[in-house]
Design an enzyme around this catalytic site. Structure first.
Site, PDB file in Angstrom:
ATOM      1  N   SER A 243       0.852  -1.189   0.000  1.00 28.02           N
ATOM      2  CA  SER A 243       0.000   0.000   0.000  1.00 28.02           C
ATOM      3  C   SER A 243       0.884   1.233   0.000  1.00 28.02           C
ATOM      4  CB  SER A 243      -0.902   0.001   1.236  1.00 28.02           C
ATOM      5  OG  SER A 243      -1.464   1.274   1.403  1.00 28.02           O
TER       6      SER A 243
ATOM      7  N   HIS B 207      -1.410  -1.412  -4.155  1.00 31.51           N
ATOM      8  CA  HIS B 207      -2.678  -0.993  -3.554  1.00 31.51           C
ATOM      9  C   HIS B 207      -2.673   0.531  -3.402  1.00 31.51           C
ATOM     10  CE1 HIS B 207      -6.153  -1.698  -0.794  1.00 31.51           C
ATOM     11  NE2 HIS B 207      -5.635  -0.696  -0.089  1.00 31.51           N
TER      12      HIS B 207
ATOM     13  N   ASP C 126      -4.731   3.733  -2.031  1.00 35.07           N
ATOM     14  CA  ASP C 126      -5.805   4.152  -1.133  1.00 35.07           C
ATOM     15  C   ASP C 126      -6.320   5.524  -1.517  1.00 35.07           C
ATOM     16  OD1 ASP C 126      -6.073   2.043   0.858  1.00 35.07           O
ATOM     17  OD2 ASP C 126      -3.984   2.497   1.350  1.00 35.07           O
TER      18      ASP C 126
ATOM     19  N   MET D 189      -8.857   8.545  -0.670  1.00 37.66           N
ATOM     20  CA  MET D 189      -9.631   9.072   0.462  1.00 37.66           C
ATOM     21  C   MET D 189     -10.216  10.429   0.098  1.00 37.66           C
ATOM     22  SD  MET D 189      -7.157   8.161   3.635  1.00 37.66           S
ATOM     23  CE  MET D 189      -6.269   6.612   3.732  1.00 37.66           C
TER      24      MET D 189
ATOM     25  N   HIS E 297      -8.486   1.196  -3.855  1.00 38.32           N
ATOM     26  CA  HIS E 297      -9.392   1.052  -2.713  1.00 38.32           C
ATOM     27  C   HIS E 297     -10.046   2.409  -2.482  1.00 38.32           C
ATOM     28  CE1 HIS E 297      -9.621   0.434   1.965  1.00 38.32           C
ATOM     29  NE2 HIS E 297     -10.814   0.485   1.400  1.00 38.32           N
TER      30      HIS E 297
ATOM     31  N   MET F 294     -12.079   4.826  -0.660  1.00 41.24           N
ATOM     32  CA  MET F 294     -12.714   5.204   0.612  1.00 41.24           C
ATOM     33  C   MET F 294     -13.401   6.535   0.351  1.00 41.24           C
ATOM     34  SD  MET F 294      -9.642   4.012   3.104  1.00 41.24           S
ATOM     35  CE  MET F 294      -8.439   3.943   1.792  1.00 41.24           C
TER      36      MET F 294
ATOM     37  N   MET G 285     -11.932  -5.065   5.955  1.00 40.59           N
ATOM     38  CA  MET G 285     -11.045  -4.138   6.667  1.00 40.59           C
ATOM     39  C   MET G 285     -10.743  -4.690   8.059  1.00 40.59           C
ATOM     40  SD  MET G 285     -10.403  -1.808   4.513  1.00 40.59           S
ATOM     41  CE  MET G 285      -9.371  -0.823   5.600  1.00 40.59           C
TER      42      MET G 285
ATOM     43  N   GLY H 123      -8.926   4.705   6.883  1.00 44.19           N
ATOM     44  CA  GLY H 123      -8.600   6.129   6.953  1.00 44.19           C
ATOM     45  C   GLY H 123      -7.153   6.439   7.254  1.00 44.19           C
TER      46      GLY H 123
ATOM     47  N   GLY I  16      -2.983   4.689   7.801  1.00 43.82           N
ATOM     48  CA  GLY I  16      -2.047   3.580   7.841  1.00 43.82           C
ATOM     49  C   GLY I  16      -1.516   3.424   9.258  1.00 43.82           C
ATOM     50  N   GLY I  17      -0.830   2.328   9.494  1.00 38.63           N
ATOM     51  CA  GLY I  17      -0.128   2.138  10.763  1.00 38.63           C
ATOM     52  C   GLY I  17      -1.001   1.855  11.968  1.00 38.63           C
TER      53      GLY I  17
ATOM     54  N   ASP J 117      -7.041  -5.803   4.863  1.00 38.46           N
ATOM     55  CA  ASP J 117      -6.336  -4.526   4.795  1.00 38.46           C
ATOM     56  C   ASP J 117      -6.362  -3.854   6.164  1.00 38.46           C
ATOM     57  OD1 ASP J 117      -5.299  -2.082   4.074  1.00 38.46           O
ATOM     58  OD2 ASP J 117      -6.939  -1.521   2.730  1.00 38.46           O
ATOM     59  N   GLY J 118      -5.170  -3.594   6.688  1.00 37.08           N
ATOM     60  CA  GLY J 118      -5.057  -2.863   7.947  1.00 37.08           C
ATOM     61  C   GLY J 118      -4.314  -3.664   9.003  1.00 37.08           C
TER      62      GLY J 118
ATOM     63  N   GLY K  94       1.021  -1.805   4.296  1.00 36.81           N
ATOM     64  CA  GLY K  94       1.642  -0.498   4.125  1.00 36.81           C
ATOM     65  C   GLY K  94       2.900  -0.392   4.955  1.00 36.81           C
ATOM     66  N   SER K  95       2.720  -0.141   6.258  1.00 32.93           N
ATOM     67  CA  SER K  95       3.899   0.059   7.111  1.00 32.93           C
ATOM     68  C   SER K  95       4.784  -1.169   7.217  1.00 32.93           C
ATOM     69  CB  SER K  95       3.483   0.545   8.505  1.00 32.93           C
ATOM     70  OG  SER K  95       2.132   0.355   8.744  1.00 32.93           O
TER      71      SER K  95
HETATM   72  C1  DX5 Z   1      -6.259   2.136   5.655  1.00 32.80           C
HETATM   73  C2  DX5 Z   1      -5.838   1.790   4.258  1.00 32.80           C
HETATM   74  C3  DX5 Z   1      -4.761   0.778   4.205  1.00 32.80           C
HETATM   75  C4  DX5 Z   1      -3.455   1.226   4.817  1.00 32.80           C
HETATM   76  C5  DX5 Z   1      -2.839   0.024   5.443  1.00 32.80           C
HETATM   77  O1  DX5 Z   1      -7.432   2.832   5.641  1.00 32.80           O
HETATM   78  O2  DX5 Z   1      -6.938   1.264   3.542  1.00 32.80           O
HETATM   79  O3  DX5 Z   1      -4.555   0.277   2.899  1.00 32.80           O
HETATM   80  O4  DX5 Z   1      -2.561   1.785   3.892  1.00 32.80           O
HETATM   81  O5  DX5 Z   1      -1.729   0.431   6.162  1.00 32.80           O
HETATM   82  P1  DX5 Z   1      -1.034  -0.516   7.254  1.00 32.80           P
HETATM   83  O6  DX5 Z   1      -0.614  -1.768   6.527  1.00 32.80           O
HETATM   84  O7  DX5 Z   1       0.097   0.310   7.710  1.00 32.80           O
HETATM   85  O8  DX5 Z   1      -2.062  -0.804   8.308  1.00 32.80           O
HETATM   86 ZN    ZN Z   2      -6.512   0.209   1.631  1.00 31.13          ZN
END
Ligand code: DX5
Ligand code: ZN
Length: 220
Positions: free
Chosen positions: A7, A31, A33, A35, A64, A66, A135, A140, A142-143, A173-174, A195-196
């Site tokens: 991500s 991926h 995101d 928003m 994705h 959102m 989810m 909303g 990451g991390g 995801d998440g 992501g992280s």
């Molecule tokens: C959160 C996003 C994720 C996010 C995941 O709302 O949809 O895709 O980037 O990040 P990590 O893997 O750091 O939880």
């Molecule tokens: Zn996502």
């Protein structure tokens, strides 16, 4: 088949092309995101970013969204070349129509469910989906920390999909890392967004390999 989807929300945006090059050998999907500042508090990445990612590498894009009522935006993401597009069940008044627009546009269609949304919300249109995005944090940011309580929902979704013999894949995801990925794998997920756990590491190749290995460690 197991897939790890980096991500780019966690990537260094000022060096996005380089960041993508660092992971493209190890993945089939990036991926992205999206928003809108309404469905989720922050604003991030539009169809332009999808087009830029597509231009900078050969990897497919998983968008994705959102976004509140995303139907009007779907043509932009389809034109930008996203291979898979997920919309949120909570954000679409006409979810079935949104899914049909994605599929008619030639992309794979996913529906994302917030932690508090039950699988039954999409049961009537499950056979229309290519992917169910569960989810494992509130969307909303990451991390965030993986919500252990969602494991049962993944299991339920897997049972439902299997009982109907549908080819729907489950994406999570998440908060996905080498500890939480196997939990989701065991419960029935096969696409893992991270992501992280990838861009927060100096060696991205090793980070993805570690995630893949953690998936392989699960005896299904
Ligand atoms: C959160 C996003 C994720 C996010 C995941 O709302 O949809 O895709 O980037 O990040 P990590 O893997 O750091 O939880
Ligand atoms: Zn996502």
């Amino acid at each position: 088949m197991i897939q790890i989807l980096p991500s780019i929300l966690a990537a260094d945006m000022a060096r996005l092309a380089e960041e993508i090059h660092e992971v493209e050998q190890d993945t089939d999907f990036i991926h992205v995101d999206v928003m809108d500042g309404h469905f989720v508090p922050e604003i991030a990445m539009g169809a332009q970013v999808v087009a830029a990612v597509k231009q900078s590498c050969d990897v497919s894009v998983d968008a994705h969204l959102m976004v509140e009522e995303p139907i009007h935006l779907l043509p932009s993401f389809l034109n930008a070349g996203a291979e898979m597009i997920s919309v949120h069940a909570e954000a679409c008044r006409h979810l079935h129509r949104a899914v049909q627009i994605i599929k008619n546009g030639g992309a794979k269609a996913g529906v994302a469910l917030n932690p508090a949304t039950p699988v039954t919300a999409i049961e009537p249109i499950l056979s229309d989906l290519d992917c169910l995005l569960i989810m494992t944090v509130d969307p909303g940011y990451g991390g965030q920390v993986f919500l252990e309580t969602i494991t049962e929902k993944i299991r339920k979704a897997r049972r439902l999909i299997d009982s109907r013999n549908l080819p729907v894949v489950i994406e999570v995801d998440g908060g996905i890392n080498a500890e939480t990925l196997p939990v989701c794998r065991k419960a029935g997920a096969s696409l893992f967004v991270a992501g992280s756990a990838i861009f927060g590491q100096t060696n991205r190749h090793l980070a993805i390999e570690t995630l893949k290995q953690s998936a392989r460690s699960v005896n299904k």
